[in-house]
Design an enzyme around this catalytic site. Structure first.
Site, PDB file in Angstrom:
ATOM      1  N   ASP A 121       0.860  -1.187   0.000  1.00 56.45           N
ATOM      2  CA  ASP A 121       0.000   0.000   0.000  1.00 56.45           C
ATOM      3  C   ASP A 121       0.892   1.230   0.000  1.00 56.45           C
ATOM      4  OD1 ASP A 121      -2.409  -1.379  -0.017  1.00 56.45           O
ATOM      5  OD2 ASP A 121      -2.642  -1.326   2.154  1.00 56.45           O
ATOM      6  N   ASP A 137      -6.822  -1.492  -4.814  1.00 57.30           N
ATOM      7  CA  ASP A 137      -7.929  -1.178  -3.911  1.00 57.30           C
ATOM      8  C   ASP A 137      -8.910  -0.210  -4.563  1.00 57.30           C
ATOM      9  OD1 ASP A 137      -6.640  -2.724  -1.961  1.00 57.30           O
ATOM     10  OD2 ASP A 137      -5.681  -0.980  -1.046  1.00 57.30           O
TER      11      ASP A 137
END
Length: 168
Positions: A121, A137
């Site tokens: 991330d 995402d």
């Protein structure tokens, strides 16, 4: 009908390839530029920045510390989405595009789990308190939201749009 179905499947496959490549490239950039001490990079000051984080769970780090459960859950969801995406008949192209976004994003994060044991991330909003996330995402959330809106608005065609094709 068969020509439209084949075209729609090809569009979905193209979306999956584009999303996966984009996800892989952006995560490689994050690994190269953020993991090794470069620190956060303000993209738009006061709005968002790039900051590296490992995510061992699913959305918002839910189920962190349960890698087997996360993997089993991911495989089940990816399998279900793949069935609807490639084998359901009488779906609109819009539905297949939404499902392709969900599938590709989920697959991109699953690939991270296989290779790294966690998801890469690197996008962080700075104007609100929100978990760090990635391009995959964004695709999962976008596909899910668009599909949910379409389902809530309703389908004016007859029911049964998710029947599975015969293999005849």
């Amino acid at each position: 009908m068969k020509c439209r179905l084949a075209r729609d499947r090809m569009v979905a496959l193209l979306i999956i390839i584009i999303v996966l490549l984009s996800d892989i490239l952006t995560k490689r950039w994050a690994l190269k530029n953020l993991l090794n001490g470069a620190g956060p990079i303000d993209a738009i000051p006061g709005i968002f920045r790039f900051r590296f984080a490992w995510n061992t769970g699913v959305a918002f780090s839910f189920l962190s510390g349960w890698p087997v459960l996360v993997s089993v859950f991911t495989v089940l969801v990816l399998s279900a989405v793949a069935v609807f995406l490639f084998f359901a008949k009488n779906q609109r192209l819009f539905d297949r595009v939404c499902l392709a976004l969900i599938f590709a994003g989920g697959l991109g994060n699953f690939i991270d789990r296989i290779f790294y044991g966690a998801v890469v991330d690197f996008i962080e909003f700075t104007f609100i308190s929100f978990p760090v996330f990635n391009f995959a995402d964004v695709c999962v959330v976008t596909g899910t939201a668009l599909y949910a809106v379409r389902v809530l608005i309703g389908d004016k065609r007859k029911a049964g749009s998710f029947e599975i094709h015969d293999r005849k």
